[in-house]
Design a protein around this motif. Sequence first.
Motif, short mmCIF file in Angstrom:
data_model
loop_
_atom_site.label_atom_id
_atom_site.label_comp_id
_atom_site.label_asym_id
_atom_site.label_seq_id
_atom_site.Cartn_x
_atom_site.Cartn_y
_atom_site.Cartn_z
N ILE A 96 0.83 -1.20 0.00
CA ILE A 96 0.00 0.00 0.00
C ILE A 96 0.87 1.25 0.00
CG2 ILE A 96 -1.95 -1.11 1.17
CD1 ILE A 96 -1.03 0.18 3.76
N ASP A 97 0.23 2.34 -0.44
CA ASP A 97 0.78 3.70 -0.33
C ASP A 97 -0.05 4.44 0.70
OD1 ASP A 97 3.07 4.35 -1.77
OD2 ASP A 97 1.99 4.34 -3.67
N VAL A 98 0.60 4.97 1.72
CA VAL A 98 -0.10 5.68 2.78
C VAL A 98 0.33 7.14 2.74
CG1 VAL A 98 -0.52 5.87 5.25
CG2 VAL A 98 -0.20 3.62 4.21
N VAL A 99 -0.65 8.03 2.65
CA VAL A 99 -0.41 9.48 2.72
C VAL A 99 -0.90 9.95 4.08
CG1 VAL A 99 -0.93 11.72 1.73
CG2 VAL A 99 -0.68 9.73 0.24
N GLY A 100 -0.04 10.62 4.81
CA GLY A 100 -0.42 11.06 6.14
C GLY A 100 0.58 12.03 6.73
N VAL A 101 0.34 12.37 7.99
CA VAL A 101 1.17 13.32 8.72
C VAL A 101 2.04 12.54 9.71
CG1 VAL A 101 1.20 15.35 10.21
CG2 VAL A 101 -0.59 15.10 8.47
N TYR A 102 3.32 12.79 9.67
CA TYR A 102 4.29 12.12 10.54
C TYR A 102 4.39 12.90 11.84
CZ TYR A 102 8.65 9.70 11.75
OH TYR A 102 9.62 8.95 12.36
N LYS A 103 3.91 12.31 12.95
CA LYS A 103 3.83 13.02 14.22
C LYS A 103 4.49 12.21 15.33
CE LYS A 103 0.21 15.20 15.50
NZ LYS A 103 -1.16 15.54 15.95
N THR A 104 4.74 12.89 16.44
CA THR A 104 5.29 12.25 17.63
C THR A 104 4.20 12.11 18.69
OG1 THR A 104 5.99 14.40 18.52
CG2 THR A 104 7.60 13.15 17.23
N MET A 105 4.31 11.04 19.47
CA MET A 105 3.39 10.79 20.56
C MET A 105 4.19 10.60 21.84
SD MET A 105 0.38 10.95 19.39
CE MET A 105 -0.08 11.34 17.70
N PRO A 106 3.81 11.27 22.93
CA PRO A 106 4.58 11.14 24.17
C PRO A 106 4.37 9.78 24.82
CG PRO A 106 2.62 12.48 24.53
CD PRO A 106 2.67 12.20 23.07
N LEU A 107 5.40 9.30 25.47
CA LEU A 107 5.36 8.06 26.24
C LEU A 107 5.55 8.37 27.72
CD1 LEU A 107 7.54 5.77 23.92
CD2 LEU A 107 5.06 5.78 24.11
N LYS A 108 5.39 7.36 28.54
CA LYS A 108 5.57 7.56 29.97
C LYS A 108 7.01 7.90 30.31
CE LYS A 108 1.79 4.44 31.25
NZ LYS A 108 1.41 3.20 31.98
N LYS A 109 7.95 7.35 29.54
CA LYS A 109 9.37 7.58 29.82
C LYS A 109 9.92 8.77 29.05
CE LYS A 109 10.24 2.66 30.67
NZ LYS A 109 11.05 1.50 30.28
N SER A 110 9.06 9.49 28.32
CA SER A 110 9.56 10.58 27.48
C SER A 110 10.14 11.72 28.32
CB SER A 110 8.44 11.11 26.59
OG SER A 110 7.97 10.09 25.73
N MET A 111 9.57 11.94 29.51
CA MET A 111 10.06 13.03 30.36
C MET A 111 11.42 12.71 30.94
SD MET A 111 7.69 15.12 29.89
CE MET A 111 8.23 16.36 31.06
N VAL A 112 11.83 11.45 30.90
CA VAL A 112 13.11 11.06 31.49
C VAL A 112 14.23 11.07 30.45
CG1 VAL A 112 14.34 9.26 32.76
CG2 VAL A 112 11.91 9.68 33.20
N ASN A 113 14.01 10.34 29.33
CA ASN A 113 15.07 10.23 28.33
C ASN A 113 14.85 11.09 27.10
OD1 ASN A 113 12.97 8.85 27.12
ND2 ASN A 113 13.84 6.82 27.49
N GLY A 114 13.72 11.75 26.98
CA GLY A 114 13.46 12.63 25.85
C GLY A 114 13.13 11.93 24.55
N LEU A 115 12.85 10.62 24.58
CA LEU A 115 12.51 9.88 23.38
C LEU A 115 10.99 9.81 23.23
CD1 LEU A 115 15.05 6.92 23.59
CD2 LEU A 115 15.23 9.03 22.27
N PHE A 116 10.52 9.96 22.00
CA PHE A 116 9.10 9.97 21.73
C PHE A 116 8.77 8.89 20.70
CE2 PHE A 116 9.94 14.11 23.42
CZ PHE A 116 8.80 14.45 24.13
N LYS A 117 7.56 8.42 20.76
CA LYS A 117 7.06 7.45 19.78
C LYS A 117 6.56 8.20 18.55
CE LYS A 117 3.33 4.07 19.16
NZ LYS A 117 2.16 3.44 19.80
#
Length: 639
Positions: A246-267
């Motif tokens: 398939i070809d998917v057209v969409g917006v590439y976004k980040t979602m916060p995780l529980k550990k995001s406030m600690v290591n700064g990594l987002f989903k």
Amino acid sequence: MAGKEPKGESQFMRQHKSTFIEYLHKESTQGQLTELINDGKFRFAVNLDELRRADASVVHSLLLDPAKYITMMSDCIKEIAEDIEVQDPAMKVKPKSRRYPYKETYEIAFEGNFGRNHITPRGLVATNLGQLVQVEGIVTRLSTVKSKLLVSVHYCEDCQEFSQHYYDDPYNLRENRTEKTLVTIPTKDYKGHPIRTEFGLCHYKDSQSLVLQEMPERTPPGQLPRSIEVILEKDLVNRTKPGDRIDVVGVYKTMPLKKSMVNGLFKTVLIATNVTHITEIENQNITEMDIKRIQDISKRKDVFELLSSSIAASIEGHKYVKQALLLQLLGGVEKILDSGTHLRGDINVLLVGDPSTGKSQMLRSIMNLATLSICTTGRGSTGVGLTAAVVSDKETGERHLEAGAMVLGDRGIVCIDEFDKMSDLDRVAIHEVMEQQTVTIAKAGIYTSLNARCSVLAAANPIYGEYINSIPLSKNIGLADSLLSRFDLLFITLDKKDPVKDREIARRVIINHRYKGNNDASVAGSYWTSEDVLIEPSIREDGGKETLPFEKQAGFFYAGRKKEVVTKMFLKKYISYAKRRSQPRLTNEAISYVSRCWSDMRARERVEKTCLLYTSPSPRDRQKSRMPSSACKKKKKKK
């Protein structure tokens, strides 16, 4: 004032809004919008190429900041749709019979050329965050459809009043929402009175997630394929299944995780606005000169021998095996009869023989020549790994399907080396795939059927280490008759002790080691591509350039004999062109010839009382396979 947009930016936005309104008032767009309203749908397709002709800056700004422009476009479509309804009373949109109807917004789907934003999951990096992208890949995992709460309706018995509340949606692509959103469902109103949730009056939307993986033929050699989670909502759910391209057209976004406030990594996720199926595997970049050379070679009388000898050209001999592999690459004609019966057009080939006869090397050559190929081994794969598996998600606990190698290799070739090392339970799992070309799943409450329209090329060693001519074929191979009957062609490669043939093989091996491939920088001017080279430039990197049809150093590899060898790149283009342009049909003469040969073979077996090698073993062969070798010898002596 603080919070207001600068004057220049508002004028820029107003200019783009007027351009989009002019685009909506075109005759073709008006017809599309009218049909959308009549059908009661809410997703409008915007063609970026037509919008780019009106004003290229609109598309450029849309790709960089899609949230702002999706909101503007949705509002414009809603205004024009309301005007169309007023001007033409014949077109009616049925309102929802609810006390608190939810104001439906028009969704935007984008199509056309995305330029540098048309990428694969491997190309999604931090610079693409917040942008509108088009990502192509293959679906490997699909979740079930769930209902997400958008608006809840509550009733207070003390006040005898209804109230409604909006909820935060992290996957919302619109901005500047005026409604106050909540996170949890309230139990009391603003006066402190208890309220009851009327679930039948609440508004929901469908939500589904899938994992889009990089296509196997696009994955660089030696690296794991990359994947991205895609969120499907509303009318986009249930549009695909595992194994679909398939070809998917969409917006590439980040979602916060529980550990995001600690290591700064987002989903990171891709919120889809449009999903389209890729019907054909990527076509080769064939130029006009390539087509002319292909047509010239096709007129030669020895075209079949020329192309077949160019497969695994570094291996001496195996004339008929190479011809069969060429036919497997070209494939047959798939037929679906009026009664619904499906006749597969893919050819399954099994190579069995002594060690060191080039079986694995020919598998490697086919893997490099096929447009889509997946290679696996008997010991390194299981039945569910080849077909499909039901996997539980660690975060949500729900079960979903995950496609296996044969589902991912749909419309391609699956190469299985060391086929004899696979356990019997795992081999049983591929019976349905090799004949019906589907994978049926009925486990863990999931019942579905996935497409696995692929050819199977397998290589196996005899169970005694080397092939023994004194015992039947089935006892040499050690495979069940039900599995052997699914292979259309079965070749036995023997290591015969012949001085003349051994001298030719030794000469070929020495020459192969003498002339290295053009991936070695120390060898200049060598155009020979060794079959041992794993990392090769793909067709996409060819850039539409002309391809040399013949190898320049082929004479050295045939000890001075005049021998033409087609280059691997040109052979890939030739096969791709032939599969798209040619649809072979059986003539009446061919049908009568095949039926006559088959009946003659069966008659010769009855007269001579010998078992010939068929794809489907005869009852006499099955009786011999169950008989010990000593009993067979005694029976022959009695006769």
